[in-house]
Design a protein around this motif. Sequence first.
Motif, PDB file in Angstrom:
ATOM      1  N   THR A   1     -17.653  59.626  -1.163  1.00 57.44           N
ATOM      2  CA  THR A   1     -18.780  59.109  -2.146  1.00 57.44           C
ATOM      3  C   THR A   1     -18.617  58.431  -3.356  1.00 57.44           C
ATOM      4  O   THR A   1     -18.205  59.513  -3.929  1.00 57.44           O
ATOM      5  CB  THR A   1     -19.680  59.747  -1.846  1.00 57.44           C
ATOM      6  N   ILE A   2     -18.654  57.861  -4.068  1.00 58.41           N
ATOM      7  CA  ILE A   2     -18.714  57.656  -5.467  1.00 58.41           C
ATOM      8  C   ILE A   2     -20.003  57.837  -5.971  1.00 58.41           C
ATOM      9  O   ILE A   2     -20.994  57.977  -6.119  1.00 58.41           O
ATOM     10  CB  ILE A   2     -18.854  55.731  -5.920  1.00 58.41           C
ATOM     11  N   SER A   3     -19.824  59.478  -7.298  1.00 57.59           N
ATOM     12  CA  SER A   3     -20.454  59.702  -8.169  1.00 57.59           C
ATOM     13  C   SER A   3     -21.515  59.278  -8.880  1.00 57.59           C
ATOM     14  O   SER A   3     -20.579  57.915  -9.167  1.00 57.59           O
ATOM     15  CB  SER A   3     -19.627  61.137  -8.963  1.00 57.59           C
ATOM     16  N   GLY A   4     -22.339  59.352  -9.438  1.00 58.24           N
ATOM     17  CA  GLY A   4     -22.972  59.103 -10.649  1.00 58.24           C
ATOM     18  C   GLY A   4     -21.849  58.583 -12.101  1.00 58.24           C
ATOM     19  O   GLY A   4     -22.275  57.663 -12.408  1.00 58.24           O
ATOM     20  N   ALA A   5     -20.915  59.836 -12.197  1.00 54.43           N
ATOM     21  CA  ALA A   5     -20.266  59.666 -13.173  1.00 54.43           C
ATOM     22  C   ALA A   5     -19.304  58.755 -13.319  1.00 54.43           C
ATOM     23  O   ALA A   5     -18.508  57.792 -13.885  1.00 54.43           O
ATOM     24  CB  ALA A   5     -19.109  61.095 -13.614  1.00 54.43           C
ATOM     25  N   LEU A   6     -18.556  58.314 -11.531  1.00 56.76           N
ATOM     26  CA  LEU A   6     -18.264  57.719 -11.313  1.00 56.76           C
ATOM     27  C   LEU A   6     -18.023  56.079 -11.097  1.00 56.76           C
ATOM     28  O   LEU A   6     -17.421  54.758 -12.240  1.00 56.76           O
ATOM     29  CB  LEU A   6     -17.050  57.584  -9.922  1.00 56.76           C
ATOM     30  N   ALA A   7     -19.779  56.067 -11.400  1.00 54.61           N
ATOM     31  CA  ALA A   7     -20.498  54.329 -11.089  1.00 54.61           C
ATOM     32  C   ALA A   7     -20.595  54.265 -12.534  1.00 54.61           C
ATOM     33  O   ALA A   7     -20.345  53.334 -12.992  1.00 54.61           O
ATOM     34  CB  ALA A   7     -21.863  54.643 -10.329  1.00 54.61           C
ATOM     35  N   ALA A   8     -20.737  54.830 -13.851  1.00 54.63           N
ATOM     36  CA  ALA A   8     -20.789  55.049 -14.962  1.00 54.63           C
ATOM     37  C   ALA A   8     -19.532  54.109 -15.636  1.00 54.63           C
ATOM     38  O   ALA A   8     -19.484  53.411 -16.185  1.00 54.63           O
ATOM     39  CB  ALA A   8     -21.615  56.086 -15.430  1.00 54.63           C
ATOM     40  N   ASP A   9     -18.638  55.557 -14.686  1.00 54.91           N
ATOM     41  CA  ASP A   9     -17.326  54.234 -15.689  1.00 54.91           C
ATOM     42  C   ASP A   9     -16.627  53.007 -14.612  1.00 54.91           C
ATOM     43  O   ASP A   9     -16.931  52.247 -15.074  1.00 54.91           O
ATOM     44  CB  ASP A   9     -16.205  55.401 -14.817  1.00 54.91           C
ATOM     45  N   MET A  10     -16.932  52.733 -13.558  1.00 55.70           N
ATOM     46  CA  MET A  10     -16.904  52.091 -12.717  1.00 55.70           C
ATOM     47  C   MET A  10     -17.968  50.520 -13.749  1.00 55.70           C
ATOM     48  O   MET A  10     -16.275  49.597 -13.746  1.00 55.70           O
ATOM     49  CB  MET A  10     -17.175  51.611 -12.136  1.00 55.70           C
ATOM     50  N   ALA A  11     -18.757  51.110 -14.262  1.00 56.23           N
ATOM     51  CA  ALA A  11     -19.290  50.128 -14.776  1.00 56.23           C
ATOM     52  C   ALA A  11     -19.211  49.298 -16.103  1.00 56.23           C
ATOM     53  O   ALA A  11     -18.927  47.893 -16.282  1.00 56.23           O
ATOM     54  CB  ALA A  11     -20.744  50.267 -15.047  1.00 56.23           C
ATOM     55  N   ARG A  12     -18.022  50.455 -16.690  1.00 50.20           N
ATOM     56  CA  ARG A  12     -17.756  49.552 -17.973  1.00 50.20           C
ATOM     57  C   ARG A  12     -15.978  49.275 -17.637  1.00 50.20           C
ATOM     58  O   ARG A  12     -15.849  49.287 -18.613  1.00 50.20           O
ATOM     59  CB  ARG A  12     -17.752  51.012 -19.364  1.00 50.20           C
ATOM     60  N   THR A  13     -15.391  49.670 -16.286  1.00 58.24           N
ATOM     61  CA  THR A  13     -14.152  49.180 -15.772  1.00 58.24           C
ATOM     62  C   THR A  13     -13.707  47.420 -16.438  1.00 58.24           C
ATOM     63  O   THR A  13     -14.624  46.258 -15.942  1.00 58.24           O
ATOM     64  CB  THR A  13     -13.663  49.762 -15.086  1.00 58.24           C
ATOM     65  N   THR A  14     -12.462  47.326 -16.383  1.00 56.47           N
ATOM     66  CA  THR A  14     -12.370  45.708 -17.108  1.00 56.47           C
ATOM     67  C   THR A  14     -10.947  45.523 -16.593  1.00 56.47           C
ATOM     68  O   THR A  14     -10.102  44.488 -16.141  1.00 56.47           O
ATOM     69  CB  THR A  14     -11.606  45.538 -18.678  1.00 56.47           C
ATOM     70  N   HIS A  15     -10.237  46.994 -16.602  1.00 52.53           N
ATOM     71  CA  HIS A  15      -8.749  46.538 -15.447  1.00 52.53           C
ATOM     72  C   HIS A  15      -8.761  48.108 -14.718  1.00 52.53           C
ATOM     73  O   HIS A  15      -9.393  48.963 -15.231  1.00 52.53           O
ATOM     74  CB  HIS A  15      -7.604  46.939 -16.906  1.00 52.53           C
ATOM     75  N   LEU A  16      -8.459  48.088 -13.730  1.00 50.19           N
ATOM     76  CA  LEU A  16      -8.198  48.630 -12.838  1.00 50.19           C
ATOM     77  C   LEU A  16      -7.252  48.781 -11.951  1.00 50.19           C
ATOM     78  O   LEU A  16      -6.632  48.347 -11.999  1.00 50.19           O
ATOM     79  CB  LEU A  16      -9.049  48.429 -11.266  1.00 50.19           C
TER      80      LEU A  16
END
Length: 292
Positions: free
Chosen positions: A55-70
């Motif tokens: 499960t994607i946590s709230g903290a990870l979801a927030a980080d994903m929202a600002r991710t430009t490179h993965l």
Amino acid sequence: MTKHLLILGAGFSGRAIGDVFRQAGLTVSGTTRSEDKAGALRRRGIEPIVYDGGTISGALAADMARTTHLVQSIAPGRDGDPLFRAGMPAIPALMPRLEWAGYLSTVGVYGDHKGGWVDEETVLNPVSARSVERVEAEGCWLGLGKASGVPVAVLRLAGIYGPGRNALRNMEEGTARRLIKKDQVFNRIRVEDIGRSALFLAERHLGGVWNITDDEPGPPQDVVGEAARLMGLPCPPDIPFETAELSPMARSFYGENKRVSNAKLKAAGFEFRFPNYRLSLAELHGSGRWKG
């Protein structure tokens, strides 16, 4: 707005990738399975996020929202890649700012070629279950690139070594073995060159498949011999592969014999800092960084 790299699975390779992206001016976060390992990432300048591949946590979801490179380096397992499992939100929705993604795969997807050369155009023939899973995951990520227009690079990694994980350390710890199997060769790659190649591809917005391996596939016993020479220690005795005690996974590696070409990456302009194991082991030994 600052560019941001998210590393899913900030292990040995992921941390090295994080180092070079930070040096290039990006902020970096990385996931780890346990809070115990978070401190080590933070000390390295990588903001830790606990994530077990579920499960994607709230903290990870927030980080994903600002991710430009993965960079995705979590092994897929039987259920497939964690970001492509049933019920998972679409990646463009999770990461609307994404400009480039890299998926860390393995040269194991080529299977056995009896010592022959393979390149990125070679038909895949995975032998082990883990390599079959990697092929499926590669397909998902390359499909994402086509569907989204975001460059997605699949990095097929050779045998990884570097500071703290190398034949010099094995020699010191007494675990180095010279397994002899006729005509067996392996490719290998220094972990820092994994980081540098990922940044090279990201900065040029390059997608597609890339072999990440040094110039010189060779017999594994030769690496042990060179480490012994540098350390001034007696070379371990030769052990015939047929009589060696090996785990099923270790034995499976010897069931695949191939020479993997890095010509595509070099033609694109990448220059390896560690093009062969001799130069690399000499640098590790001379700098003392082999201890990690």
